[in-house]
Write an enzyme that holds these catalytic residues in place. Sequence first.
Site, PDB file in Angstrom:
ATOM      1  N   GLY A 128      37.272  42.687  46.692  1.00  0.00           N
ATOM      2  CA  GLY A 128      36.007  42.930  46.022  1.00  0.00           C
ATOM      3  C   GLY A 128      34.832  42.250  46.707  1.00  0.00           C
ATOM      4  O   GLY A 128      34.794  42.102  47.934  1.00  0.00           O
ATOM      5  N   ILE A 129      33.865  41.824  45.912  1.00  0.00           N
ATOM      6  CA  ILE A 129      32.672  41.164  46.447  1.00  0.00           C
ATOM      7  C   ILE A 129      33.051  39.896  47.202  1.00  0.00           C
ATOM      8  O   ILE A 129      32.573  39.632  48.306  1.00  0.00           O
ATOM      9  CB  ILE A 129      31.684  40.848  45.311  1.00  0.00           C
ATOM     10  CG1 ILE A 129      31.088  42.149  44.745  1.00  0.00           C
ATOM     11  CG2 ILE A 129      30.566  39.928  45.806  1.00  0.00           C
ATOM     12  CD1 ILE A 129      30.249  41.949  43.506  1.00  0.00           C
ATOM     13  N   ASP A 161      44.957  29.039  40.644  1.00  0.00           N
ATOM     14  CA  ASP A 161      44.882  29.589  39.295  1.00  0.00           C
ATOM     15  C   ASP A 161      43.778  28.849  38.552  1.00  0.00           C
ATOM     16  O   ASP A 161      43.928  27.695  38.168  1.00  0.00           O
ATOM     17  CB  ASP A 161      46.221  29.405  38.582  1.00  0.00           C
ATOM     18  CG  ASP A 161      46.235  30.008  37.180  1.00  0.00           C
ATOM     19  OD1 ASP A 161      45.182  30.505  36.728  1.00  0.00           O
ATOM     20  OD2 ASP A 161      47.310  29.975  36.548  1.00  0.00           O
ATOM     21  N   TYR A 197      32.116  38.510  28.465  1.00  0.00           N
ATOM     22  CA  TYR A 197      31.785  38.462  29.888  1.00  0.00           C
ATOM     23  C   TYR A 197      30.345  38.011  30.078  1.00  0.00           C
ATOM     24  O   TYR A 197      30.058  37.136  30.908  1.00  0.00           O
ATOM     25  CB  TYR A 197      32.001  39.848  30.494  1.00  0.00           C
ATOM     26  CG  TYR A 197      31.665  39.961  31.958  1.00  0.00           C
ATOM     27  CD1 TYR A 197      32.516  39.427  32.925  1.00  0.00           C
ATOM     28  CD2 TYR A 197      30.521  40.618  32.378  1.00  0.00           C
ATOM     29  CE1 TYR A 197      32.223  39.548  34.276  1.00  0.00           C
ATOM     30  CE2 TYR A 197      30.217  40.738  33.726  1.00  0.00           C
ATOM     31  CZ  TYR A 197      31.064  40.199  34.668  1.00  0.00           C
ATOM     32  OH  TYR A 197      30.766  40.317  36.005  1.00  0.00           O
TER      33      TYR A 197
END
Length: 249
Positions: free
Chosen positions: A17-18, A62, A155
């Site tokens: 991704g980004i 993690d 989010y």
Amino acid sequence: MSRFGGIRVVVVGGAGGIGGRIAERFAEEGADVLVLDLLRGADPALGGASSAGPGRGIRHCDLVDAVSVEAAFAVALAELGGIDVLVNSAGILARGSLLDLAPERWDLVMDINARGTLFAMQHAARAMIDQGAGGTIVNIASMAAKAGGGDEGAYAASKAAVVGLTRAAALEWGEHLIRVNALLPGYVLTDMGKDTRTDEDVATWSKKSPLGRLGTPDDVAGFALFLASVDGEYLTGQSFNVTGGMIMH
């Protein structure tokens, strides 16, 4: 190009991704890059090397587990010999009404997006302070931090927390020459979302931008590299919209 020759970069969430494109761009421009990301089935001791592409290594991290984050940064420091640039790009999205949001789902989103970002910032900042030469932290937030986002309440809240952390850290660590900024991407076309988006989705979202298109990982990566370069030396505590004009405040 070698704009970042000799610069040591850690990208959290840089396996794709980004974040993946940011890691690639730094490597392409001469940086020594280490990616920290969640590797399923990985040895908690982080033994062994795996490749994330030219000039990049990847190690298990993690963000929900503070011990894992600490271990990952210990490995990063041992392998790189220090940290000059940290990019926090890891994150998860939880969709659904706030009325129906389960406590465990809220906790997971906040743990990864906000709490994990804080842990990574702490470890990088301590290393930068010990080195005595300052450094750069770039946090990838989201335009949801400003715009909310109907079914993305958790989010949006987590990314607003990242913006707040960015400002607080910039104030606290400026005396150590550590610059902290956030990027707020809008709709960005990544491979991660291609299985769920339709051509109609892309057309509808594109209309939200005066430029008539969605963002690409390169749009965000280019700004991240600018902030880490000498051209961004007087920027700190800022949250930059990388939205093609979807957000203008």
